[in-house]
Write a protein that holds these residues in place. Structure first.
Motif, PDB file in Angstrom:
ATOM      1  N   GLN A 109       0.798  -1.216   0.000  1.00 40.85           N
ATOM      2  CA  GLN A 109       0.000   0.000   0.000  1.00 40.85           C
ATOM      3  C   GLN A 109       0.841   1.281   0.000  1.00 40.85           C
ATOM      4  OE1 GLN A 109      -3.528   0.472  -0.012  1.00 40.85           O
ATOM      5  NE2 GLN A 109      -3.416  -1.618  -0.798  1.00 40.85           N
ATOM      6  N   ASN A 110       1.939   1.299   0.757  1.00 40.33           N
ATOM      7  CA  ASN A 110       2.699   2.550   0.842  1.00 40.33           C
ATOM      8  C   ASN A 110       3.894   2.581  -0.114  1.00 40.33           C
ATOM      9  OD1 ASN A 110       4.196   0.714   2.187  1.00 40.33           O
ATOM     10  ND2 ASN A 110       4.477   1.920   4.056  1.00 40.33           N
ATOM     11  N   PHE A 111       3.842   1.743  -1.132  1.00 42.20           N
ATOM     12  CA  PHE A 111       4.821   1.812  -2.214  1.00 42.20           C
ATOM     13  C   PHE A 111       4.183   2.566  -3.386  1.00 42.20           C
ATOM     14  CE2 PHE A 111       7.982  -1.964  -1.728  1.00 42.20           C
ATOM     15  CZ  PHE A 111       8.299  -1.545  -0.465  1.00 42.20           C
ATOM     16  N   THR A 112       5.041   3.104  -4.261  1.00 37.75           N
ATOM     17  CA  THR A 112       4.502   3.706  -5.471  1.00 37.75           C
ATOM     18  C   THR A 112       4.129   2.607  -6.457  1.00 37.75           C
ATOM     19  OG1 THR A 112       6.631   3.819  -6.567  1.00 37.75           O
ATOM     20  CG2 THR A 112       6.027   5.708  -5.200  1.00 37.75           C
ATOM     21  N   VAL A 113       3.394   3.007  -7.477  1.00 38.68           N
ATOM     22  CA  VAL A 113       3.030   2.073  -8.538  1.00 38.68           C
ATOM     23  C   VAL A 113       4.279   1.439  -9.121  1.00 38.68           C
ATOM     24  CG1 VAL A 113       2.046   1.937 -10.842  1.00 38.68           C
ATOM     25  CG2 VAL A 113       0.890   3.286  -9.078  1.00 38.68           C
ATOM     26  N   LEU A 114       5.263   2.286  -9.372  1.00 37.71           N
ATOM     27  CA  LEU A 114       6.502   1.822  -9.975  1.00 37.71           C
ATOM     28  C   LEU A 114       7.180   0.767  -9.108  1.00 37.71           C
ATOM     29  CD1 LEU A 114       7.569   2.779 -12.615  1.00 37.71           C
ATOM     30  CD2 LEU A 114       9.028   4.423 -11.437  1.00 37.71           C
ATOM     31  N   GLU A 115       7.267   1.062  -7.807  1.00 36.33           N
ATOM     32  CA  GLU A 115       7.922   0.110  -6.904  1.00 36.33           C
ATOM     33  C   GLU A 115       7.175  -1.217  -6.863  1.00 36.33           C
ATOM     34  OE1 GLU A 115      10.094   2.782  -3.483  1.00 36.33           O
ATOM     35  OE2 GLU A 115       7.914   2.719  -3.465  1.00 36.33           O
ATOM     36  N   ASN A 116       5.840  -1.131  -6.886  1.00 37.83           N
ATOM     37  CA  ASN A 116       5.043  -2.355  -6.878  1.00 37.83           C
ATOM     38  C   ASN A 116       5.269  -3.177  -8.132  1.00 37.83           C
ATOM     39  OD1 ASN A 116       3.068  -3.086  -4.668  1.00 37.83           O
ATOM     40  ND2 ASN A 116       2.797  -0.863  -4.770  1.00 37.83           N
ATOM     41  N   VAL A 117       5.373  -2.480  -9.264  1.00 37.92           N
ATOM     42  CA  VAL A 117       5.555  -3.198 -10.523  1.00 37.92           C
ATOM     43  C   VAL A 117       6.926  -3.872 -10.552  1.00 37.92           C
ATOM     44  CG1 VAL A 117       5.886  -2.871 -12.991  1.00 37.92           C
ATOM     45  CG2 VAL A 117       3.938  -1.822 -11.850  1.00 37.92           C
ATOM     46  N   VAL A 118       7.918  -3.180 -10.023  1.00 38.18           N
ATOM     47  CA  VAL A 118       9.287  -3.683 -10.102  1.00 38.18           C
ATOM     48  C   VAL A 118       9.538  -4.810  -9.095  1.00 38.18           C
ATOM     49  CG1 VAL A 118      11.615  -2.983  -9.454  1.00 38.18           C
ATOM     50  CG2 VAL A 118      10.355  -1.676 -11.142  1.00 38.18           C
ATOM     51  N   LEU A 119       8.819  -4.782  -7.977  1.00 35.06           N
ATOM     52  CA  LEU A 119       9.071  -5.730  -6.891  1.00 35.06           C
ATOM     53  C   LEU A 119       9.096  -7.172  -7.396  1.00 35.06           C
ATOM     54  CD1 LEU A 119       9.321  -6.224  -3.787  1.00 35.06           C
ATOM     55  CD2 LEU A 119       6.848  -6.442  -3.753  1.00 35.06           C
ATOM     56  N   GLY A 120      10.225  -7.821  -7.214  1.00 36.03           N
ATOM     57  CA  GLY A 120      10.358  -9.208  -7.626  1.00 36.03           C
ATOM     58  C   GLY A 120      10.798  -9.368  -9.067  1.00 36.03           C
ATOM     59  N   ALA A 121      10.797  -8.268  -9.841  1.00 43.04           N
ATOM     60  CA  ALA A 121      11.231  -8.352 -11.235  1.00 43.04           C
ATOM     61  C   ALA A 121      12.318  -7.323 -11.491  1.00 43.04           C
ATOM     62  CB  ALA A 121      10.047  -8.138 -12.164  1.00 43.04           C
ATOM     63  N   GLU A 122      13.146  -7.095 -10.465  1.00 47.61           N
ATOM     64  CA  GLU A 122      14.206  -6.117 -10.607  1.00 47.61           C
ATOM     65  C   GLU A 122      15.280  -6.663 -11.554  1.00 47.61           C
ATOM     66  OE1 GLU A 122      13.477  -7.754  -7.885  1.00 47.61           O
ATOM     67  OE2 GLU A 122      12.701  -6.428  -6.321  1.00 47.61           O
ATOM     68  N   ASP A 123      16.053  -5.749 -12.128  1.00 50.59           N
ATOM     69  CA  ASP A 123      17.074  -6.185 -13.080  1.00 50.59           C
ATOM     70  C   ASP A 123      18.437  -6.363 -12.444  1.00 50.59           C
ATOM     71  OD1 ASP A 123      15.643  -6.161 -15.676  1.00 50.59           O
ATOM     72  OD2 ASP A 123      15.217  -4.130 -14.989  1.00 50.59           O
ATOM     73  N   GLY A 124      18.598  -5.854 -11.244  1.00 41.76           N
ATOM     74  CA  GLY A 124      19.894  -5.979 -10.614  1.00 41.76           C
ATOM     75  C   GLY A 124      19.771  -5.609  -9.157  1.00 41.76           C
ATOM     76  N   ALA A 125      20.906  -5.626  -8.479  1.00 37.82           N
ATOM     77  CA  ALA A 125      20.869  -5.384  -7.045  1.00 37.82           C
ATOM     78  C   ALA A 125      20.501  -3.942  -6.713  1.00 37.82           C
ATOM     79  CB  ALA A 125      22.216  -5.738  -6.430  1.00 37.82           C
ATOM     80  N   LEU A 126      20.740  -3.044  -7.656  1.00 26.77           N
ATOM     81  CA  LEU A 126      20.416  -1.646  -7.391  1.00 26.77           C
ATOM     82  C   LEU A 126      19.068  -1.289  -7.989  1.00 26.77           C
ATOM     83  CD1 LEU A 126      23.857   0.085  -7.855  1.00 26.77           C
ATOM     84  CD2 LEU A 126      22.749  -0.787  -5.799  1.00 26.77           C
ATOM     85  N   LEU A 127      18.406  -0.376  -7.336  1.00 28.76           N
ATOM     86  CA  LEU A 127      17.004  -0.128  -7.654  1.00 28.76           C
ATOM     87  C   LEU A 127      16.797   0.837  -8.818  1.00 28.76           C
ATOM     88  CD1 LEU A 127      14.822  -1.567  -6.325  1.00 28.76           C
ATOM     89  CD2 LEU A 127      14.551   0.293  -4.708  1.00 28.76           C
ATOM     90  N   ARG A 128      17.645   1.854  -8.868  1.00 27.98           N
ATOM     91  CA  ARG A 128      17.341   2.965  -9.769  1.00 27.98           C
ATOM     92  C   ARG A 128      17.221   2.562 -11.244  1.00 27.98           C
ATOM     93  NH1 ARG A 128      20.355   8.302  -7.361  1.00 27.98           N
ATOM     94  NH2 ARG A 128      18.484   9.062  -6.314  1.00 27.98           N
ATOM     95  N   PRO A 129      18.174   1.758 -11.764  1.00 29.05           N
ATOM     96  CA  PRO A 129      18.033   1.367 -13.174  1.00 29.05           C
ATOM     97  C   PRO A 129      16.734   0.609 -13.427  1.00 29.05           C
ATOM     98  CG  PRO A 129      20.195   0.755 -12.311  1.00 29.05           C
ATOM     99  CD  PRO A 129      19.383   1.213 -11.155  1.00 29.05           C
ATOM    100  N   SER A 130      16.360  -0.271 -12.479  1.00 31.81           N
ATOM    101  CA  SER A 130      15.116  -1.033 -12.638  1.00 31.81           C
ATOM    102  C   SER A 130      13.926  -0.102 -12.715  1.00 31.81           C
ATOM    103  CB  SER A 130      14.925  -1.982 -11.457  1.00 31.81           C
ATOM    104  OG  SER A 130      16.027  -2.822 -11.305  1.00 31.81           O
TER     105      SER A 130
END
Lengths: 526, 364, 322
Positions: A109-130
């Motif tokens: 609930q307190n994540f942004t849409v973007l964070e929710n979409v990326v969660l579990g489908a990140e491209d690497g250890a760092l968040l920003r590029p994902s």
């Protein structure tokens, strides 16, 4: 265009010769003594919208949760694109190109849409590029499928319809070729539902396969190409939607002709029992949920409140039931009810002659760890008939009272010492309904009386509500099931965004008119 | 998971938990180069091998019944009262004030008055964390722990600077007047045939037993108990039923604090006859283990309290006759809490293995 | 209060804040992942004893530090088993482990050294010694800034600086890494993580283990940095105070720093009755000063917290819904 979605990963579902996106063979699954799926077979052709219909508890959601790797089947095989695929967990399902939109959203609930979409489908250890990549992908998807959502909005600030879009986006971002939606319209207005079906058709036209789970016949007829019917854990048949009718499907679902109408005589409304003026409710974070509601209910009448979940119906019940503080004026049998402060509570409401079957029986109406007899006294534990003397309660009296109520309301098993959690949903509801109706109230508040209740119990509960009306009591019925509202109510009020959009006569109105009111369109605001 | 029969859940789960705690303690003893069997027999011999030993075991058990009941009442209201220790310390203060206030002629007059003092002071010390939880949502576990530390500092201050009679060195009150002396078991006609030597267990034991019965009555036979249990199971549902959360939190905690405070009639009034520093000796904490082990039922609390009485007296004997530090008691206490309160699912699963074949045999 | 005294109090504040800060950050990882940990106290105690004992026996504080982390991790694993694998009551598990730690540390120290549950005093390489930061001596003469740098900032032990560095590091981990995103998600809505195909159990164990490591540092600092050796119950409720600070900090790394500095300041002034007397003009009894940090903890929990919204899935074992 579609191939680019989700970035550089290879398309999850490789082309194959099988005409079926999904084939399930001989799936069985038990939860303890309950067999949720019995030797279920189903084949879903590629590029179609495939409906799965069945009553509550028919095993639809369990079947799809198995397909998504959320549960493990006791027996059976899963073929994805003609290939035998083991799906031990959700990760495998995602890899196989399956995406799922659950009935209860799985969003933070307190994540942004973007964070929710990326969660579990990140491209690497760092968040920003994902996040940057996801932002771009979301823009593309939004254009392609009418799936606009602000990527930086917090999910908790989004409407339910938009939250559902985020769930769909999550699946598409993971390159799902097969999308499962579990009861997706329960929380949507008819207009939002239509929008959803447009999105689904768009997905199908792009070659994706959609599985739509629902218990609503109308949606099956409107949106699907094929439909499979489930009943009590088994698959009873698959037909082309164009070649069937709602009546045929209903009979397949229930196994007999369904009584769609509740038999009742015309109402004979008497004096005004409850009069509500300008009722307002503010929630804990200061958002007004009920924005000045006024109505009356007379003795011997059922007022049905229709509306999409989350438009203030729950707050209306909570305010009248003394659970949530409110402002305004509420007169019960001519006397004002306290709406806030110490005296606004469930106990004083019962003393005023108001009984309340709450929307959420497991959270509110029952103590699940208490026995049936303890639950029978719940809220009425101060009644003189349950007291032995000034200090002690008369447990024997409560137990024998419970036995009597269990017999009258056909609660099974009729064992007062059994804990509430060990009864089925329908029997739990009967315990609550028995307690509240038998308290001989002047007004019964009843919310979602048949949610998660089997068809036999639904008929029974409906009859009890009508009988109470015929005994000259006032009833406020809140339900998100339009059919239920239409068949039980003597008058219908539609709620939208914390307001009543108008009153209608069930004899002269129709689902389309109510649907528009539920969407907040063309109301004669009351 | 196999569902256990009720009797197994009530009887076997605590016993297995105890056995696990004992086994781990044995390994700890082996680890520090001590003999677990020797330790066990020293404990058995010292705690239950003689009437004299029983006199001590029952003395400790009396305190643990009070604190165990205290934790139980709060637990039923879904409140974790870790402040029993501080509340018991304050109860001691209440007893001291009452006992020193008048030249009491006889214990039958002094005891009821001291009980009122103990209960009031204990309840008062629980009232603040309760109020903060009910009104401000302050985490009651943390606040009650803080109140234990504050109680300890308060008592040190009072004993050193206020209550200590002039000329006395150790931080303690004056001795209570003779009329406040509670009969010990060896002074009670009939029982003195069993307890021939002077033992600390005293008439408070019977007060504790009465409290067990009263708590049972309260929890399962009164409206208040019903409301506390309902609130404890589901706060939301309790609101629906018109049960005030503020009232339940306050009342449950006040009763809990009062029961913890009442412990002081046993140790302060019954045993030492004056208030000394750290009089409660951790009994408030033991109450947590006793309540969990006793499955939050007064009968269970009674049995668990006797067991911990054994552990305490036995532990003291260990300190006397072996080089095993007395802190072994704390380890066992912690392990019992762990297995009965947090790893109970694990214990049930272990037991489930035994019950599954039988359940299947019945089914076929 | 003159500037020199003020600096002394600040210096003490920083020293006393460090174990609180490390424990607070430890709790942050656990609670952000949805696991309540009332057992910070016990883990610190276990670590303090392990560090004290092993440092003395080996003569190396570094080996002692490793032992502290190992001891703390042992307790963290048990807490993980109870609260993640067996879905037990997290509060009770924490309380139980605190008791076990309270007893077993004395048991072990007593059987090793026979000094009433203490470890022998540490010196030299067996404890962390003050580090003088670059330029501290050179700029000590500069007014205001100079003494502040050399007295307050410089001259602490290794773990003080580790604690301070952990703050930005934790912030970065939580908000800038994939792991942090998942960790925060699992504490808010574990189902969202589960349906995304990530193991809730593994994430939560990872968090609990990080908590163990940080508590290990906190405990090691107690016996080898702040003091020279382990003493019975030497953590004295710091684990609980750290939890209060965590609530005060609304589960955010930078706020953790400010909150623990505040609590450290309370403890620092409680050690200086002279300063208090000079400042407010009344003499306060020593027991009242001892109780001051605890009283202020209650006050902070009661009044100053405001609306602190804890991680939504906190304290609840994760069970897939049917």
């Amino acid at each position: 265009m579609t191939a680019d979605v989700g970035g550089g990963r290879p398309a999850a579902a490789a082309p194959s010769s099988s005409p079926f996106a999904i084939e399930l063979k001989g799936i069985s699954k038990s939860f303890g003594p309950v067999q949720a799926n019995k030797d279920v077979n189903i084949a879903v052709p590629k590029g179609t919208i495939h409906g799965i219909i069945g009553e509550n508890g028919a095993g639809k959601s369990t079947l799809m949760s198995i397909l998504y790797g959320f549960y493990k089947a006791d027996a059976g095989e899963i073929f994805v694109n003609g290939k035998l695929t083991a799906i031990p967990d959700s990760q495998s399902a995602i890899r196989a190109g399956i995406g799922m939109v659950f009935q209860h959203f799985k969003l933070v609930q307190n994540f942004t849409v973007l964070e929710n979409v990326v969660l579990g489908a990140e491209d690497g250890a760092l968040l920003r590029p994902s996040l940057a990549k996801a932002r771009k992908t979301l823009q593309d998807l939004a254009q392609e499928y009418e799936l606009d959502v602000d990527p930086d909005a917090l999910v908790e600030d989004l409407s339910v319809g938009h939250q559902q879009r985020v769930e769909i986006l999550k699946a598409l971002y993971r390159q799902a070729e097969i999308l499962i939606l579990d009861e997706p319209t329960g929380v949507l207005t008819p207009a939002e539902a239509d929008h959803l079906f447009r999105i689904l058709k768009g997905l199908r036209d792009q070659g994706k396969t959609v599985i739509l789970i629902t218990h609503k016949l109308r949606e099956i007829m409107e949106a699907t190409d094929n439909v499979s019917v489930m009943r009590r854990g088994t698959m009873v048949g698959t037909v082309k939607t164009a070649q069937t009718s709602p009546e045929e499907l209903a009979e397949l679902m229930v196994g007999r002709k369904v009584l769609l109408e509740v038999e009742k005589q015309p109402a004979h409304p008497g004096k005004v029992v409850l009069s509500v003026q300008d009722l307002r409710v503010m929630d804990e974070i200061g958002v007004e949920r009920l924005k000045g509601v006024s109505f009356e209910i007379r003795a011997g009448e059922i007022l049905g409140i229709a509306g999409v979940a989350g438009n203030g119906q729950s707050e209306l019940l909570a305010a009248l039931g003394g659970i949530q503080p409110a402002t305004g004026t509420v007169m019960m049998n001519g006397a004002a009810l306290p709406l806030s402060g110490h005296d606004a509570n469930g106990r004083t409401r019962r003393e005023a002659g108001i009984a309340h079957v709450p929307e959420d029986r497991q959270m509110l109406g029952l103590i699940m760890d208490f026995t049936a007899w303890e639950n029978t006294a719940f809220g009425y534990h101060n009644e003189p008939k349950y007291q032995k003397n000034a200090l002690l309660m008369d447990n024997d009296a409560i137990r024998s009272d419970t036995e009597r109520k269990m017999a009258t309301f056909d609660v099974r098993p009729p064992i007062p010492t059994l804990a509430a959690k060990n009864f089925s949903g329908g029997n739990q509801q009967k315990i609550v309904v028995a307690r509240e109706i038998e308290s001989d109230p002047d007004l019964l508040l009843v919310g979602q009386p048949t949610r998660g209740v089997d068809i036999g119990a639904i008929e029974f509960i409906h009859k009890q509500i009508v009988a109470l009306r015929d005994a000259g009591k006032a009833i406020l019925l809140v339900s998100v099931e339009l059919d239920e509202i239409m068949s039980l109510s003597d008058r219908i009020a539609v709620m939208f965004d914390g307001r009543l959009m108008g009153f209608r006569d069930p004899e002269t109105t129709n689902e389309r008119e109510l649907g528009l009111l539920m969407a907040g369109v063309s109301g004669d605001a009351a | 998971m196999t569902k256990l029969p009720t009797w197994a859940d009530v009887v076997l789960v605590p016993l297995i938990s105890l056995a696990l705690a004992a086994i781990i303690s044995a390994f700890v003893l082996l680890g520090i180069g001590q003999s677990p069997t020797e330790a066990f027999w020293v404990m058995v011999d010292g705690a239950v091998g003689s009437a004299y030993g029983w006199g001590y075991t029952l003395y400790y058990a009396t305190s643990f019944i009070f604190t165990g009941l205290a934790v139980t009442v709060a637990f039923h209201g879904s409140l974790f009262n870790i402040g029993g220790e501080g509340q018991a310390q304050l109860g001691g203060l209440g007893v001291a004030f009452v006992c020193l206030a008048l030249p009491w002629p006889h214990w039958t007059l002094a005891l009821p008055a001291a009980m009122v003092g103990a209960a009031l002071f204990g309840a008062a010390w629980a009232a603040i964390p309760a109020w903060l939880q009910a009104k401000r949502g302050s985490h009651i576990v943390i606040t009650t722990i803080m109140f234990n530390y504050i109680a300890s500092a308060l008592l040190i201050y009072l004993l050193v600077n206020v209550l200590r009679p002039p000329g006395q060195m150790d931080p303690a009150t004056a001795n209570f007047p003779p009329g406040t002396h509670l009969p010990t078991l060896n002074e009670i006609p009939g029982l003195n045939l069993i307890f021939t030597k002077k033992v600390p267990a005293n008439i408070s034991l019977f007060v504790a037993l009465i409290c067990c019965w009263l708590v049972w009555l309260l929890m399962w036979r009164t409206r208040l108990g019903y409301e506390i249990r309902a609130f404890g199971k589901s706060e939301k549902a309790a609101t629906y039923a018109g049960i005030s959360s503020f009232k339940i939190i306050m009342v449950a905690m006040l009763i809990s604090g009062a029961l913890s405070g009442l412990m002081a009639i046993n140790n302060v009034m019954g045993e030492s006859g004056r208030l000394v520093q750290n009089a409660s000796e951790g009994a408030g904490f033991i109450g947590i283990a006793v309540a969990l082990m006793g499955r939050n039922h007064p009968v269970g609390v009674l049995l668990a309290a006797i067991l911990f009485g054994f552990l305490y007296q036995g532990g003291a004997e260990l300190g006397l006759w072996t080089t095993i530090p007395i802190e072994l008691r704390t380890v066992v206490q912690g392990l019992v809490i762990l297995f009965t309160g947090a790893l109970d699912q694990m214990v049930r699963m272990m037991l489930g293995v035994f019950f599954r074949p039988r359940a299947q045999a019945r089914a076929s | 209060m003159d500037y020199a005294t003020f600096l002394q109090v600040l210096d003490t504040t920083l020293r006393l804040s460090t174990p609180l800060l490390l424990a607070c950050l430890a709790g942050l990882y656990s609670e952000r992942a949805g696991i309540f940990d009332i057992g910070l106290e016990g883990k610190m105690l276990m670590a303090a004893m392990s560090a004290g004992a092993v440092s003395y026996l080996t003569g190396s504080v570094w080996i002692g530090l490793l032992a502290a982390i190992a001891g703390s991790l042992l307790f963290a694993v048990v807490h993980g088993l109870a609260s993640i694998t067996f879905r037990g009551n997290q509060l009770i598990s924490g309380v139980a482990l605190n008791f076990v730690a309270s007893g077993i540390t004395v048991l072990i120290a007593q059987s090793l050294f026979g000094q009433g549950g203490r470890t022998p005093p540490l010196d030299g390489a067996a404890r962390f010694n003050p580090i003088t930061l670059p330029l501290a001596d050179q700029i000590a003469g500069v007014p205001i800034i100079g003494p502040f740098y050399s007295e307050v900032i410089s001259g602490h032990t290794f773990l003080v600086y580790v604690g301070l560095l952990m703050v930005p590091l934790s912030w970065w981990v939580l908000y800038r890494t994939r792991f942090g995103l998942r960790l925060r998600a699992v504490g808010e809505n574990p189902a969202s993580v589960d349906t995304a195909g990530i193991s809730v159990v593994r994430l939560r164990y990872t968090a609990v283990l990080i908590t163990g490591i940080l508590c290990g540092l906190a405990g090691a600092y107690m016996s080898t940095g702040l003091q020279a050796g382990f003493g019975k119950e030497m953590t004295a409720g710091r684990g609980y105070i750290a939890l209060a600070a965590l609530i005060f900090a609304k589960w955010r790394p930078w706020y953790c720093l400010w909150a623990t500095l505040l609590f450290g300041f309370f403890q620092a002034i409680a050690l200086r009755p002279d300063v208090i007397e000079n400042t407010i003009g009344i003499s306060i009894p020593v027991p009242a000063l001892d109780a001051l940090p605890y009283i202020l903890t209650v006050v902070v929990l009661a009044g100053l917290v405001g609306k602190a919204i804890p991680p939504r899935a906190g304290g609840e074992p994760y069970v897939k819904e049917r």
